[in-house]
Design a protein around this motif. Sequence first.
Motif, PDB file in Angstrom:
ATOM      1  N   GLU A   1      44.376  40.804  53.570  1.00  0.00           N
ATOM      2  CA  GLU A   1      45.237  39.662  53.283  1.00  0.00           C
ATOM      3  C   GLU A   1      45.907  39.818  51.927  1.00  0.00           C
ATOM      4  N   PHE A   2      47.226  39.659  51.915  1.00  0.00           N
ATOM      5  CA  PHE A   2      47.978  39.395  50.698  1.00  0.00           C
ATOM      6  C   PHE A   2      48.369  37.920  50.726  1.00  0.00           C
TER       7      PHE A   2
ATOM      8  N   GLY B   1      52.484  51.564  40.101  1.00  0.00           N
ATOM      9  CA  GLY B   1      51.091  51.684  40.483  1.00  0.00           C
ATOM     10  C   GLY B   1      50.199  50.639  39.841  1.00  0.00           C
ATOM     11  N   LEU B   2      48.923  50.712  40.193  1.00  0.00           N
ATOM     12  CA  LEU B   2      47.957  49.694  39.782  1.00  0.00           C
ATOM     13  C   LEU B   2      47.899  49.515  38.272  1.00  0.00           C
ATOM     14  N   ASP B   3      48.070  50.592  37.516  1.00  0.00           N
ATOM     15  CA  ASP B   3      47.964  50.493  36.060  1.00  0.00           C
ATOM     16  C   ASP B   3      49.078  49.656  35.447  1.00  0.00           C
ATOM     17  N   ARG B   4      50.145  49.387  36.209  1.00  0.00           N
ATOM     18  CA  ARG B   4      51.261  48.605  35.674  1.00  0.00           C
ATOM     19  C   ARG B   4      51.317  47.189  36.252  1.00  0.00           C
ATOM     20  N   LEU B   5      50.349  46.843  37.099  1.00  0.00           N
ATOM     21  CA  LEU B   5      50.403  45.551  37.777  1.00  0.00           C
ATOM     22  C   LEU B   5      49.540  44.521  37.050  1.00  0.00           C
ATOM     23  N   PRO B   6      50.083  43.328  36.796  1.00  0.00           N
ATOM     24  CA  PRO B   6      49.317  42.294  36.092  1.00  0.00           C
ATOM     25  C   PRO B   6      48.109  41.834  36.904  1.00  0.00           C
TER      26      PRO B   6
ATOM     27  N   GLY C   1      40.809  38.736  38.345  1.00  0.00           N
ATOM     28  CA  GLY C   1      40.937  40.168  38.557  1.00  0.00           C
ATOM     29  C   GLY C   1      41.861  40.546  39.690  1.00  0.00           C
ATOM     30  N   GLU C   2      42.538  39.568  40.281  1.00  0.00           N
ATOM     31  CA  GLU C   2      43.474  39.843  41.365  1.00  0.00           C
ATOM     32  C   GLU C   2      44.796  40.353  40.796  1.00  0.00           C
ATOM     33  N   VAL C   3      45.448  41.239  41.539  1.00  0.00           N
ATOM     34  CA  VAL C   3      46.801  41.649  41.180  1.00  0.00           C
ATOM     35  C   VAL C   3      47.763  40.512  41.497  1.00  0.00           C
ATOM     36  N   GLU C   4      48.654  40.213  40.556  1.00  0.00           N
ATOM     37  CA  GLU C   4      49.703  39.210  40.749  1.00  0.00           C
ATOM     38  C   GLU C   4      51.022  39.801  40.269  1.00  0.00           C
ATOM     39  N   VAL C   5      51.958  39.976  41.182  1.00  0.00           N
ATOM     40  CA  VAL C   5      53.267  40.520  40.832  1.00  0.00           C
ATOM     41  C   VAL C   5      54.320  39.477  41.157  1.00  0.00           C
TER      42      VAL C   5
ATOM     43  N   ALA D   1      43.831  40.230  46.146  1.00  0.00           N
ATOM     44  CA  ALA D   1      42.448  40.277  45.685  1.00  0.00           C
ATOM     45  C   ALA D   1      41.883  41.658  46.017  1.00  0.00           C
ATOM     46  N   ASP D   2      40.929  42.120  45.229  1.00  0.00           N
ATOM     47  CA  ASP D   2      40.275  43.404  45.496  1.00  0.00           C
ATOM     48  C   ASP D   2      41.299  44.500  45.782  1.00  0.00           C
ATOM     49  N   PRO D   3      42.209  44.764  44.850  1.00  0.00           N
ATOM     50  CA  PRO D   3      43.281  45.726  45.131  1.00  0.00           C
ATOM     51  C   PRO D   3      42.758  47.138  45.350  1.00  0.00           C
ATOM     52  N   ASP D   4      43.355  47.819  46.303  1.00  0.00           N
ATOM     53  CA  ASP D   4      43.053  49.226  46.541  1.00  0.00           C
ATOM     54  C   ASP D   4      43.556  50.049  45.351  1.00  0.00           C
TER      55      ASP D   4
END
Length: 331
Positions: free
Chosen positions: A322-323, A229-234, A239-243, A279-282
Amino acid sequence: MSRTDTVSPTPPDDRTAIPAPPVAEGGWLRPSASAPAEARWGHPDGLQIGLHPLPGPRGLLRVYTPYLDHPRERLLNFIAIEPIPAGGRERGYSELEHSDLDDAPGKRFWSADGMSDAAEPADPLAPSRGLIGTADGVETLTVHVVSERFANGAAVAVRLRFRQDRPHEVGIATLALPGSVPLHACVITATMGNYARLRRLHLADGDVTPAGLWPGFSGTGFTEHGAFGLDRLPRNAAGEVEVSATTDEADPSSATYGDDVAEHWKYSGLRAVQTWIAADPDPEVRALVNARAAYWASSAAIPNGSAFENVELVEPFRQGREFRFRVEPAR
């Protein structure tokens, strides 16, 4: 601001001609203006996306990365489209479903410059050239890829957008088409991590590996999904999620393979970092991975143990969401 080019129709007596390779012009790689032409777009020396009938299964986007010292026809990964209807959890599978148009394996994809000309299946050997425009002051190349309707009633397309300032990246936005069933999600999944033998998924609290997630896994199938989940994603500085996923091998091109491993599974070129960006992750975004111990459609063991196969970000469906998918040489 944008411009487009008209693709010349293919004369009926020229259908057996060898498709023209894409052309580099104005800083972009685009299909030839004269059909038959290969469907391939992107950066001349950077990341490129192609479609069938380029080599490989139908119903998949092909990801090419020539800057990893790959020959022109060597692809690094595939990306599949897997929509999930609202109220359900079962995916449609662009690679695995048979076409309702010709009953061949794999959903048919075709290209379009915009959604207004995307409704009817188009000739795969007369691909759209894409629209050149600007976004945030940066030149872009945009093309839409449309899928035929899925068995679950989903009708979707993706918008591919390349930016001149990001030569190793493509933006992939998902779109529900008129007449589609409502969607819970439209998953775009990188499906061939076994080729690069991806074994490290880099999370905010440390790396996870197939051996750690599914100890002792064997056989010729897939593991269940691992979900984060979001709490584990860099997050990056914006502020974008990057995995990201990488191999754990110092030189994957020097691996020792069993005699039963097909040539197309043998890695060549530089090590790479493959990354999904949101960007702007749900708040409900999740990173999902699965793994295999044997290469797809075979019993041939993957050298050095199980590796991730599918790597993806999944969110509740948003029209035009968009991803971005990025591939960088590993340092």
